[in-house]
Design a protein around this motif. Structure first.
Motif, PDB file in Angstrom:
ATOM      1  N   ARG A 104       0.832  -1.207   0.000  1.00  3.55           N
ATOM      2  CA  ARG A 104       0.000   0.000   0.000  1.00  3.55           C
ATOM      3  C   ARG A 104       0.867   1.258   0.000  1.00  3.55           C
ATOM      4  O   ARG A 104       0.627   2.190  -0.786  1.00  3.55           O
ATOM      5  CB  ARG A 104      -0.916   0.002   1.224  1.00  3.55           C
ATOM      6  N   GLU A 105       1.878   1.284   0.858  1.00  3.27           N
ATOM      7  CA  GLU A 105       2.727   2.465   0.949  1.00  3.27           C
ATOM      8  C   GLU A 105       3.514   2.694  -0.343  1.00  3.27           C
ATOM      9  O   GLU A 105       3.704   3.835  -0.768  1.00  3.27           O
ATOM     10  CB  GLU A 105       3.684   2.346   2.134  1.00  3.27           C
ATOM     11  N   MET A 107       2.545   1.937  -3.325  1.00  5.75           N
ATOM     12  CA  MET A 107       1.597   2.478  -4.292  1.00  5.75           C
ATOM     13  C   MET A 107       1.273   3.937  -3.973  1.00  5.75           C
ATOM     14  O   MET A 107       1.251   4.793  -4.867  1.00  5.75           O
ATOM     15  CB  MET A 107       0.319   1.638  -4.287  1.00  5.75           C
ATOM     16  N   GLU A 108       1.034   4.241  -2.696  1.00  7.10           N
ATOM     17  CA  GLU A 108       0.656   5.609  -2.328  1.00  7.10           C
ATOM     18  C   GLU A 108       1.799   6.603  -2.548  1.00  7.10           C
ATOM     19  O   GLU A 108       1.594   7.693  -3.080  1.00  7.10           O
ATOM     20  CB  GLU A 108       0.209   5.642  -0.864  1.00  7.10           C
ATOM     21  N   GLU A 109       3.001   6.227  -2.141  1.00  8.41           N
ATOM     22  CA  GLU A 109       4.114   7.172  -2.210  1.00  8.41           C
ATOM     23  C   GLU A 109       4.784   7.234  -3.572  1.00  8.41           C
ATOM     24  O   GLU A 109       5.280   8.296  -3.979  1.00  8.41           O
ATOM     25  CB  GLU A 109       5.167   6.813  -1.152  1.00  8.41           C
ATOM     26  N   GLY A 111       3.449   5.286  -6.521  1.00  8.19           N
ATOM     27  CA  GLY A 111       2.601   4.882  -7.632  1.00  8.19           C
ATOM     28  C   GLY A 111       3.025   3.575  -8.253  1.00  8.19           C
ATOM     29  O   GLY A 111       2.670   3.281  -9.409  1.00  8.19           O
ATOM     30  N   PRO A 162       1.493   8.433  -7.996  1.00 14.50           N
ATOM     31  CA  PRO A 162       1.479   8.454  -6.525  1.00 14.50           C
ATOM     32  C   PRO A 162       0.173   9.046  -5.993  1.00 14.50           C
ATOM     33  O   PRO A 162      -0.478   9.857  -6.657  1.00 14.50           O
ATOM     34  CB  PRO A 162       2.675   9.342  -6.174  1.00 14.50           C
ATOM     35  N   GLN A 163      -0.187   8.632  -4.792  1.00 15.19           N
ATOM     36  CA  GLN A 163      -1.405   9.111  -4.131  1.00 15.19           C
ATOM     37  C   GLN A 163      -1.000   9.764  -2.818  1.00 15.19           C
ATOM     38  O   GLN A 163      -1.347   9.299  -1.732  1.00 15.19           O
ATOM     39  CB  GLN A 163      -2.356   7.935  -3.905  1.00 15.19           C
ATOM     40  N   LEU A 164      -0.282  10.867  -2.924  1.00 14.96           N
ATOM     41  CA  LEU A 164       0.266  11.521  -1.743  1.00 14.96           C
ATOM     42  C   LEU A 164      -0.795  12.298  -0.986  1.00 14.96           C
ATOM     43  O   LEU A 164      -1.728  12.843  -1.582  1.00 14.96           O
ATOM     44  CB  LEU A 164       1.395  12.474  -2.161  1.00 14.96           C
ATOM     45  N   GLU A 165      -0.623  12.341   0.344  1.00 15.98           N
ATOM     46  CA  GLU A 165      -1.491  13.166   1.173  1.00 15.98           C
ATOM     47  C   GLU A 165      -1.076  14.630   1.037  1.00 15.98           C
ATOM     48  O   GLU A 165       0.050  14.927   0.595  1.00 15.98           O
ATOM     49  CB  GLU A 165      -1.405  12.702   2.627  1.00 15.98           C
ATOM     50  N   GLU A 168       2.337  15.576   2.269  1.00 14.40           N
ATOM     51  CA  GLU A 168       3.463  14.774   1.808  1.00 14.40           C
ATOM     52  C   GLU A 168       4.044  15.388   0.538  1.00 14.40           C
ATOM     53  O   GLU A 168       3.321  15.644  -0.426  1.00 14.40           O
ATOM     54  CB  GLU A 168       3.034  13.330   1.532  1.00 14.40           C
TER      55      GLU A 168
END
Length: 213
Positions: A104-105, A107-109, A111, A162-165, A168
């Motif tokens: 998950r991380e 992918m999120e950070e 992509g 990426p799916q950064l907050e 971030e």
């Protein structure tokens, strides 16, 4: 996004009621001679209930014909007021396995889609490390390293998203694994801070080349 624009503006005392991520605590213990002593340490407040692990560091290897590459990041870290060269990493969510957290991380950070290496390819290195403590004289924060394979031909990895907050600011890129030691020295000479986890991988490469070939 220009990471070089990030800068500490001021440092203030943190009131206990304001602390969201860590607490400063004092413990009392007996040393090996039976003498009672005290110790100050920082403790995370985010560890998932029932887990002994805070999170993961991710060794993501892009498998290419010309040689493997390792995924690293540039991220501004306010406590050292520098842009750091790091591995992808993150905290464990409730009801999540270590492997799920790492995937998950990544992918999120970054992509990127990562999967465990096939056992016949992986040459005996485990997907997940033992539990590691980052700075046990100062805090109880810990993690496990997870090694993932990134297929460069996978459609997801051809166009990483990426799916950064909102808070971030991360730039992800890859370095040929064999070039990691010299690249980290170059980054350091350019003013970047080097995270211990990625530096330890670099030192492991050099030690392997010197003593195990």
């Amino acid at each position: 996004m220009d990471l070089s624009k990030a800068k500490v503006q001021r440092i203030e005392p943190l009131q206990e009621q304001e602390a969201r991520w860590v607490q400063l605590k004092k413990l009392v213990y007996l040393d090996p001679m039976g003498v009672e002593r005290t110790w100050e340490f920082a403790s995370r407040t985010t560890r998932v209930e029932g887990s002994d692990c805070d999170g993961v560091g991710i060794i993501a290897i892009i498998v290419k014909e010309e040689g493997p590459e390792i995924v690293v990041q540039k991220q501004y870290r306010a406590p050292v007021d520098k842009v750091c060269i790091e591995l992808p990493a993150g905290l464990l969510d409730p009801n999540e396995t270590i492997l799920e957290c790492a995937q998950r991380e990544l992918m999120e950070e970054c992509g990127l889609k990562g999967v465990p290496f096939a056992k016949d390819f992986y040459k005996g290195v485990p997907t997940t490390s033992v539990l590691m403590f980052n700075d046990p004289g100062f805090c109880n924060t810990n993690l496990k390293l997870v090694t993932l394979s990134v297929d460069p031909t996978d459609p997801i990895n051809l166009n990483p998203k990426p799916q950064l907050e909102p808070n971030e600011f991360i730039e992800s890129f890859s370095i040929p694994l064999k070039d990691l030691p010299i690249k980290l020295r170059e980054f350091f000479s350019e003013g970047y801070a080097i995270d211990a986890r990625v530096q330890n991988i670099s030192m492991g490469i050099l030690l392997s080349e010197a003593f195990l070939r």
